[in-house]
Design an enzyme around this catalytic site. Structure first.
Site, PDB file in Angstrom:
ATOM      1  N   LYS A   1     -80.578  94.265  94.750  1.00  0.00           N
ATOM      2  CA  LYS A   1     -80.973  95.277  95.735  1.00  0.00           C
ATOM      3  C   LYS A   1     -82.303  94.994  96.424  1.00  0.00           C
ATOM      4  O   LYS A   1     -83.284  94.668  95.762  1.00  0.00           O
ATOM      5  CB  LYS A   1     -81.120  96.616  95.021  1.00  0.00           C
TER       6      LYS A   1
ATOM      7  N   ARG B   1     -88.956  86.417  71.857  1.00  0.00           N
ATOM      8  CA  ARG B   1     -90.069  87.374  71.846  1.00  0.00           C
ATOM      9  C   ARG B   1     -90.827  87.357  70.519  1.00  0.00           C
ATOM     10  O   ARG B   1     -92.027  87.605  70.495  1.00  0.00           O
ATOM     11  CB  ARG B   1     -89.554  88.776  72.154  1.00  0.00           C
TER      12      ARG B   1
ATOM     13  N   GLY C   1     -89.352  93.971  84.015  1.00  0.00           N
ATOM     14  CA  GLY C   1     -89.892  95.122  84.757  1.00  0.00           C
ATOM     15  C   GLY C   1     -91.403  95.049  84.875  1.00  0.00           C
ATOM     16  O   GLY C   1     -91.972  95.322  85.940  1.00  0.00           O
TER      17      GLY C   1
ATOM     18  N   GLY D   1     -86.584  88.624  83.184  1.00  0.00           N
ATOM     19  CA  GLY D   1     -85.267  89.158  83.505  1.00  0.00           C
ATOM     20  C   GLY D   1     -84.188  88.093  83.638  1.00  0.00           C
ATOM     21  O   GLY D   1     -84.145  87.119  82.903  1.00  0.00           O
TER      22      GLY D   1
HETATM   23  P1  AMP Z   1     -81.417  92.466  89.827  1.00  0.00           P
HETATM   24  O1  AMP Z   1     -81.264  93.272  88.592  1.00  0.00           O
HETATM   25  O2  AMP Z   1     -81.701  93.239  91.042  1.00  0.00           O
HETATM   26  O3  AMP Z   1     -82.348  91.261  89.640  1.00  0.00           O
HETATM   27  O4  AMP Z   1     -79.974  91.851  90.099  1.00  0.00           O
HETATM   28  C1  AMP Z   1     -79.328  90.999  89.240  1.00  0.00           C
HETATM   29  C2  AMP Z   1     -77.847  91.165  89.395  1.00  0.00           C
HETATM   30  O5  AMP Z   1     -77.483  90.919  90.733  1.00  0.00           O
HETATM   31  C3  AMP Z   1     -77.082  90.185  88.530  1.00  0.00           C
HETATM   32  O6  AMP Z   1     -76.267  90.922  87.662  1.00  0.00           O
HETATM   33  C4  AMP Z   1     -76.236  89.406  89.538  1.00  0.00           C
HETATM   34  O7  AMP Z   1     -74.932  89.155  89.078  1.00  0.00           O
HETATM   35  C5  AMP Z   1     -76.195  90.331  90.712  1.00  0.00           C
HETATM   36  N1  AMP Z   1     -75.952  89.596  91.966  1.00  0.00           N
HETATM   37  C6  AMP Z   1     -76.723  88.666  92.513  1.00  0.00           C
HETATM   38  N2  AMP Z   1     -76.157  88.215  93.636  1.00  0.00           N
HETATM   39  C7  AMP Z   1     -74.993  88.864  93.804  1.00  0.00           C
HETATM   40  C8  AMP Z   1     -73.972  88.850  94.800  1.00  0.00           C
HETATM   41  N3  AMP Z   1     -74.050  88.021  95.858  1.00  0.00           N
HETATM   42  N4  AMP Z   1     -72.939  89.709  94.649  1.00  0.00           N
HETATM   43  C9  AMP Z   1     -72.859  90.537  93.584  1.00  0.00           C
HETATM   44  N5  AMP Z   1     -73.778  90.593  92.626  1.00  0.00           N
HETATM   45  C10 AMP Z   1     -74.862  89.769  92.732  1.00  0.00           C
END
Ligand code: AMP
Length: 414
Positions: free
Chosen positions: A219, A36, A394, A371
């Site tokens: 999610k 950054r 974000g 991210g």
């Molecule tokens: P996000 O912040 O929504 O982009 O999610 C990222 C997080 O999702 C990371 O910490 C990953 O380890 C987790 N993640 C991705 N796929 C899986 C999975 N199949 N099972 C558990 N955690 C997951």
């Protein structure tokens, strides 16, 4: 209308107040990733090389907002910036106050000072925090505090430059109220912000086709806005990560002990109906009994055994996704395809990073929306082979959702 950029204004002998995003990871006083800072250098050099007097301001971490806290001091950042610019970068004792005013006033042409962490003052983030109040408003006392803080910061510069894309989705004082006070005709964007707006903006409004989006992560609920905004614009959306299991479950498939949002199944169903063929789900999965390094794994098809959790996309899915990516002219990726922090569940994410690098070499525009996916591409040593890696996780998600950013809207047009 494009924004006016820092090199389009005369800065010689003028005091420029530049909002940068120096929110870098620091462990035991050492910066572990200085990207950054490095990425802000072109704007910084543009001011200094033309004889401007530069005051830099940023936040770092999440201090309590009740004054100085050693742990969140910008001191390591000032040191690193000094090394990168081969010059001494003094750190002001605070971001406002008489001592800081004195340091800033003593700057000569081609000199630069870094202010101490903006978030040592709760006022910096008060407006956003008040959005959580029932009436979403500041009290009159808080509004007066915010205004006074904005005036003090604004007094430090005759010109304002925003080069902090990663914070543009936040209506913080240094991002919005300060440029409002400095006034129209004197607030511009930096090169980094210009680059982010170009690549993310082109993806939304002028993408070359086929245009493929890949969305992963934990999610569905976090990505609804992006899915809905991108659906009319893309040719395909490839899904990965735990998010896929919410879609699986919504289709009535067995997901075993996979991470999944049981309360978002209606939403997942609705998105699938709306998307039709455009939404592509994994056809095989890497499973294990628990999420831990070196556990026994197995590759299964779409149904996950009841005692297992799906932790990565399987090899067949990787190959399908790779082929789709290689046929694309624009690829936009946000979110890992598996639990990539824990090998071997990083394989799908790594393979996708390779596919993007390959697609770039074939002439595609490849964009990573910050991210975790940015971290994965860095870790795989592929950052140089991607067209654009956003500095805002974000912020890039909200931008891709089509949200407007008042912090950018108010900047001068070019
Ligand atoms: P996000 O912040 O929504 O982009 O999610 C990222 C997080 O999702 C990371 O910490 C990953 O380890 C987790 N993640 C991705 N796929 C899986 C999975 N199949 N099972 C558990 N955690 C997951």
């Amino acid at each position: 209308m494009p924004k006016r950029v820092i090199d389009q204004i005369d800065v010689t002998g003028k005091s420029v107040l530049m909002r940068v995003d120096f929110n870098v990871p620091i462990e035991e006083g050492r910066i572990t990733d200085d990207r950054r800072i490095v990425q802000a250098l072109p704007s910084i050099r543009s001011v200094l090389d033309r004889g401007g007097r530069l005051t830099l301001m940023s936040h770092l971490g999440r201090p309590s907002g009740r004054g100085f806290e050693e742990e969140f001091s910008m001191e390591p950042v000032a040191r690193r910036l000094g090394e990168l610019l081969s010059m001494e970068i003094p750190l002001a004792p605070d971001c406002v106050g008489p001592d800081t005013v004195r340091v800033v006033a003593s700057l000569r042409n081609e000199q630069c000072v870094l202010l101490e962490n903006l978030r040592f003052h709760a006022e910096e983030t008060l407006v956003d925090q008040a959005k959580k109040n029932p009436d979403k408003r500041l009290t009159p006392e808080q509004a007066a505090q915010v205004d006074a803080f904005a005036s003090k910061l604004a007094s430090l510069g005759a010109l304002y430059c925003n080069d902090a894309f990663g914070t543009c989705h936040r209506r913080h004082v240094s991002m919005y109220d300060v440029p409002m006070k400095i006034g129209a005709g004197r607030r511009v964007c930096g090169f980094l912000l210009q680059k982010e707006l170009k690549f993310l903006g082109d993806a939304l409004f002028a993408a070359r086709r086929p245009f493929i989006a890949i969305l992963g992560g934990a999610k569905v609920s976090d990505k609804i806005g992006v899915i809905e905004s991108l659906l009319p614009k893309v040719d395909r959306i490839l899904i990965g990560g735990a998010m896929a299991y919410s879609f699986f479950k919504a289709r009535g498939q067995e997901v075993g002990r996979s991470r999944c949002e049981a309360d978002k199944l209606d939403l997942a169903r609705r998105l699938m109906e709306k998307a039709g063929d455009k939404l592509v789900l994994p056809s095989d999965n890497v499973c294990a009994a628990e999420l831990a390094p070196r556990v026994a794994t197995q590759v299964v098809g779409e149904a996950i055994p009841s005692d297992q959790m799906g932790l990565d996309v399987g090899p067949q899915t990787v190959e399908r996704y790779r082929q789709i990516v290689l046929g694309a002219k624009t690829v936009l990726w946000n979110g890992p395809l598996g639990a990539f922090e824990t090998p071997p569940f990083d394989a799908g994410t790594r393979a996708l990073a390779e596919a993007l690098a390959e697609a770039t070499a074939r002439g595609a525009t490849t964009i990573i929306g910050g991210g975790d996916s940015a971290a994965a591409v860095e870790a795989a040593g592929l950052a140089e082979r991607i067209t654009h890696i956003s500095t805002g996780g974000g912020a890039s998600l909200e931008f891709l959702e089509g949200k407007s950013f008042p912090t950018i809207d108010i900047l001068d047009e070019g």
